[in-house]
Design a protein around this motif. Structure first.
Motif, mmCIF file in Angstrom:
data_model
loop_
_atom_site.group_PDB
_atom_site.id
_atom_site.type_symbol
_atom_site.label_atom_id
_atom_site.label_comp_id
_atom_site.label_asym_id
_atom_site.label_seq_id
_atom_site.Cartn_x
_atom_site.Cartn_y
_atom_site.Cartn_z
ATOM 1 N N GLU A 57 0.722 -1.006 -0.074
ATOM 2 C CA GLU A 57 -0.030 -0.119 0.093
ATOM 3 C C GLU A 57 0.900 1.391 0.140
ATOM 4 O O GLU A 57 0.470 2.400 -0.579
ATOM 5 C CB GLU A 57 -1.068 0.168 1.298
ATOM 6 N N ASP A 58 1.889 1.192 0.730
ATOM 7 C CA ASP A 58 2.779 2.424 0.842
ATOM 8 C C ASP A 58 3.680 2.599 -0.531
ATOM 9 O O ASP A 58 4.146 3.757 -0.607
ATOM 10 C CB ASP A 58 3.699 2.462 1.994
ATOM 11 N N THR A 59 3.844 1.643 -1.354
ATOM 12 C CA THR A 59 4.404 1.792 -2.714
ATOM 13 C C THR A 59 3.482 2.263 -3.757
ATOM 14 O O THR A 59 4.093 2.380 -4.986
ATOM 15 C CB THR A 59 5.603 0.682 -3.054
ATOM 16 N N ARG A 72 0.151 4.849 -9.852
ATOM 17 C CA ARG A 72 1.540 4.773 -9.804
ATOM 18 C C ARG A 72 1.874 3.767 -8.841
ATOM 19 O O ARG A 72 1.469 3.589 -7.599
ATOM 20 C CB ARG A 72 1.876 6.183 -9.429
ATOM 21 N N GLY A 73 3.136 3.140 -9.286
ATOM 22 C CA GLY A 73 3.574 2.353 -8.322
ATOM 23 C C GLY A 73 5.139 2.521 -8.454
ATOM 24 O O GLY A 73 5.718 2.634 -9.490
ATOM 25 N N LEU A 115 -3.667 -8.115 -5.613
ATOM 26 C CA LEU A 115 -4.467 -7.315 -6.380
ATOM 27 C C LEU A 115 -5.022 -6.210 -5.865
ATOM 28 O O LEU A 115 -5.366 -5.961 -4.620
ATOM 29 C CB LEU A 115 -5.669 -8.313 -6.935
ATOM 30 N N LEU A 116 -5.013 -5.099 -6.790
ATOM 31 C CA LEU A 116 -5.684 -3.835 -6.047
ATOM 32 C C LEU A 116 -6.825 -3.446 -6.830
ATOM 33 O O LEU A 116 -6.746 -3.631 -8.136
ATOM 34 C CB LEU A 116 -4.589 -2.638 -6.591
ATOM 35 N N HIS A 117 -7.760 -3.438 -6.176
ATOM 36 C CA HIS A 117 -9.293 -3.236 -6.731
ATOM 37 C C HIS A 117 -9.544 -1.768 -6.524
ATOM 38 O O HIS A 117 -9.511 -1.130 -5.224
ATOM 39 C CB HIS A 117 -10.184 -3.983 -5.946
ATOM 40 N N VAL A 118 -9.838 -0.967 -7.477
ATOM 41 C CA VAL A 118 -10.461 0.365 -7.377
ATOM 42 C C VAL A 118 -11.967 0.446 -7.910
ATOM 43 O O VAL A 118 -12.188 -0.015 -8.911
ATOM 44 C CB VAL A 118 -9.371 1.183 -8.198
#
Length: 137
Positions: A57-59, A72-73, A115-118
């Protein structure tokens, strides 16, 4: 061959901003990394899912800039701490952009199993009928 623009169509007034959004999206440089899905979760909601293995989460950062959702990552450089015999898991920096239509709002973002869910919600504007009075000149 001449390039057709929205300004070439006399019945489409005020769409110059849409044309600029389309051009900016075409030039955004979205490569194939990281892979993503877009699913419709209801008549008025969507979910974008990005495969972000190796990120925390912090990157990651999520912003909305001029009707564009930008994710962005930034990868951590921990290669000096570890010795890889093979490195097949990509963890390079990335930027993914998604153009948002008028009325689309970004909801919550959740990290789950790499996985990042938006979540996105579409708020449809009410139909407005306006009568214009004609006066004598």
């Amino acid at each position: 061959m001449t390039k057709m623009t929205l300004g070439s169509y006399p019945h489409m007034l005020g769409f110059e901003q849409l044309e600029q959004l389309l051009e900016r999206t075409a030039k955004s440089g979205n490569e194939g990394y990281p892979p993503f899905n877009i699913e419709q979760t209801s008549d008025a909601s969507y979910r974008i899912t990005l495969a972000v293995a190796g990120f925390s989460e912090d990157t990651l950062s999520i912003t909305v800039e001029d009707r564009q959702l930008v994710i962005r990552g930034r990868a951590r450089d921990d290669s000096h701490e570890r010795v890889f015999l093979h490195r097949g898991i990509a963890a390079r920096q990335f930027q993914r952009s998604f153009v948002l239509a008028e009325g689309v709002e970004v909801g919550e973002a959740v990290m789950e199993n790499g996985l990042l869910h938006v979540d996105l919600t579409l708020h449809k504007p009410e139909t407005v009928v306006q009568t214009i009075q004609i006066r004598k000149g």
